[in-house]
Design a protein around this motif. Structure first.
Motif, PDB file in Angstrom:
ATOM      1  N   LEU A  59      29.966  86.235 109.748  1.00 62.12           N
ATOM      2  CA  LEU A  59      30.542  84.991 109.240  1.00 62.12           C
ATOM      3  C   LEU A  59      29.675  84.507 108.092  1.00 62.12           C
ATOM      4  N   SER A  60      30.233  83.663 107.242  1.00 62.92           N
ATOM      5  CA  SER A  60      29.449  83.134 106.128  1.00 62.92           C
ATOM      6  C   SER A  60      28.331  82.248 106.664  1.00 62.92           C
ATOM      7  N   GLN A  61      27.257  82.157 105.895  1.00 67.99           N
ATOM      8  CA  GLN A  61      26.134  81.328 106.321  1.00 67.99           C
ATOM      9  C   GLN A  61      26.551  79.862 106.395  1.00 67.99           C
ATOM     10  N   GLY A  62      27.439  79.434 105.509  1.00 65.39           N
ATOM     11  CA  GLY A  62      27.925  78.052 105.555  1.00 65.39           C
ATOM     12  C   GLY A  62      28.674  77.745 106.843  1.00 65.39           C
ATOM     13  N   ALA A 140      47.935  91.591 105.659  1.00 58.83           N
ATOM     14  CA  ALA A 140      46.755  90.928 106.212  1.00 58.83           C
ATOM     15  C   ALA A 140      45.451  91.618 105.827  1.00 58.83           C
ATOM     16  N   VAL A 141      45.502  92.533 104.887  1.00 61.70           N
ATOM     17  CA  VAL A 141      44.319  93.306 104.524  1.00 61.70           C
ATOM     18  C   VAL A 141      43.242  92.438 103.877  1.00 61.70           C
ATOM     19  N   ASP A 142      43.627  91.491 103.057  1.00 56.00           N
ATOM     20  CA  ASP A 142      42.654  90.677 102.318  1.00 56.00           C
ATOM     21  C   ASP A 142      42.245  89.409 103.051  1.00 56.00           C
ATOM     22  N   ILE A 143      42.677  89.262 104.294  1.00 53.34           N
ATOM     23  CA  ILE A 143      42.303  88.079 105.071  1.00 53.34           C
ATOM     24  C   ILE A 143      40.900  88.296 105.627  1.00 53.34           C
ATOM     25  N   ASP A 144      40.011  87.320 105.380  1.00 55.08           N
ATOM     26  CA  ASP A 144      38.647  87.401 105.881  1.00 55.08           C
ATOM     27  C   ASP A 144      38.671  87.288 107.402  1.00 55.08           C
ATOM     28  N   ALA A 145      38.010  88.220 108.073  1.00 50.49           N
ATOM     29  CA  ALA A 145      38.006  88.204 109.536  1.00 50.49           C
ATOM     30  C   ALA A 145      36.682  88.732 110.073  1.00 50.49           C
ATOM     31  N   ALA A 146      36.207  88.070 111.107  1.00 50.42           N
ATOM     32  CA  ALA A 146      35.000  88.514 111.807  1.00 50.42           C
ATOM     33  C   ALA A 146      35.415  89.377 112.993  1.00 50.42           C
ATOM     34  N   GLU A 150      39.752  85.635 118.472  1.00 47.36           N
ATOM     35  CA  GLU A 150      39.811  84.192 118.619  1.00 47.36           C
ATOM     36  C   GLU A 150      41.021  83.704 117.839  1.00 47.36           C
ATOM     37  N   ILE A 151      41.801  82.832 118.429  1.00 45.24           N
ATOM     38  CA  ILE A 151      42.936  82.246 117.749  1.00 45.24           C
ATOM     39  C   ILE A 151      42.449  81.159 116.801  1.00 45.24           C
ATOM     40  N   GLY A 152      43.040  81.093 115.648  1.00 45.64           N
ATOM     41  CA  GLY A 152      42.695  80.038 114.703  1.00 45.64           C
ATOM     42  C   GLY A 152      41.685  80.511 113.676  1.00 45.64           C
ATOM     43  N   THR A 153      41.304  79.609 112.841  1.00 43.97           N
ATOM     44  CA  THR A 153      40.412  79.915 111.747  1.00 43.97           C
ATOM     45  C   THR A 153      38.958  79.954 112.192  1.00 43.97           C
ATOM     46  N   LEU A 154      38.159  80.710 111.489  1.00 46.11           N
ATOM     47  CA  LEU A 154      36.732  80.746 111.748  1.00 46.11           C
ATOM     48  C   LEU A 154      35.993  79.964 110.682  1.00 46.11           C
ATOM     49  N   GLN A 155      36.735  79.248 109.862  1.00 41.82           N
ATOM     50  CA  GLN A 155      36.099  78.427 108.846  1.00 41.82           C
ATOM     51  C   GLN A 155      35.467  77.211 109.512  1.00 41.82           C
ATOM     52  N   ALA A 156      34.691  76.494 108.769  1.00 41.16           N
ATOM     53  CA  ALA A 156      33.991  75.328 109.300  1.00 41.16           C
ATOM     54  C   ALA A 156      34.980  74.190 109.529  1.00 41.16           C
ATOM     55  N   THR A 157      35.581  74.173 110.716  1.00 45.45           N
ATOM     56  CA  THR A 157      36.541  73.140 111.072  1.00 45.45           C
ATOM     57  C   THR A 157      35.985  72.292 112.193  1.00 45.45           C
ATOM     58  N   PRO A 158      36.551  71.123 112.420  1.00 49.55           N
ATOM     59  CA  PRO A 158      36.039  70.242 113.486  1.00 49.55           C
ATOM     60  C   PRO A 158      36.009  70.877 114.859  1.00 49.55           C
TER      61      PRO A 158
END
Length: 160
Positions: A59-62, A140-146, A150-158
């Motif tokens: 995952l990104s450091q952010g 879905a090839v260019d979608i960032d994925a770890a 897990e369902i949902g985004t892995l971005q920094a969400t609440p």
């Protein structure tokens, strides 16, 4: 039933299994999948830094920093300043974090990986190739994925 319908049903079952496990994890441990994987990584690696955690979980450091902030606010981890370099710090689990980790359900990918590893190499390659082809067919090839289920985004969400 057509082959296409059977394939869509199988995909939907996979999505539902991931969703149900994510809800179980949240209900039983109050954690998201990424939070659990980060706690496990901190527990497993000695003198681990946020940068190393980010690399380990892909995952990104952010994103990892935001998750670490939430875990620290809940008292599950501690950040300890390095004595050699005051700009960096190591991560450790708090006692509360250790207790929660010991009671949390295993990530869904752990069971999957254990079963997948028992397959012959040719079968592993065949499954990988087929699933990669599905990703291409679903744009879905260019979608960032770890590498976690897990369902949902892995971005920094609440919810992280």
């Amino acid at each position: 039933m057509s082959v296409e319908q059977e394939l869509l049903i199988a995909l939907r079952r996979i999505i539902r299994a991931i969703d149900l496990h994510s809800k179980k994890l949240n209900r039983e441990a109050g954690l998201t999948g990424p939070q659990l994987v980060i706690l496990q990584t901190i527990d497993r690696l000695p003198e681990v830094t946020p940068k190393r955690v980010a690399a380990e979980v892909n995952l990104s450091q952010g994103t990892v920093t935001v998750i670490l902030d939430r875990l620290e606010a809940r008292g599950l981890i501690q950040r300890i300043r390095s004595e050699r370099d005051r700009r960096s710090y190591q991560l450790t689990l708090s006692e509360q974090g250790r207790q929660l980790l010991s009671k949390a359900p295993a990530p869904l990918q752990d069971n999957f990986i254990a079963r997948f590893s028992q397959l012959e190499q040719w079968e592993q390659n065949q499954i990988l190739s087929s699933v990669q082809r599905l990703a291409v067919m679903m744009n879905a090839v260019d979608i960032d994925a770890a590498p976690m289920l897990e369902i949902g985004t892995l971005q920094a969400t609440p919810s992280d």
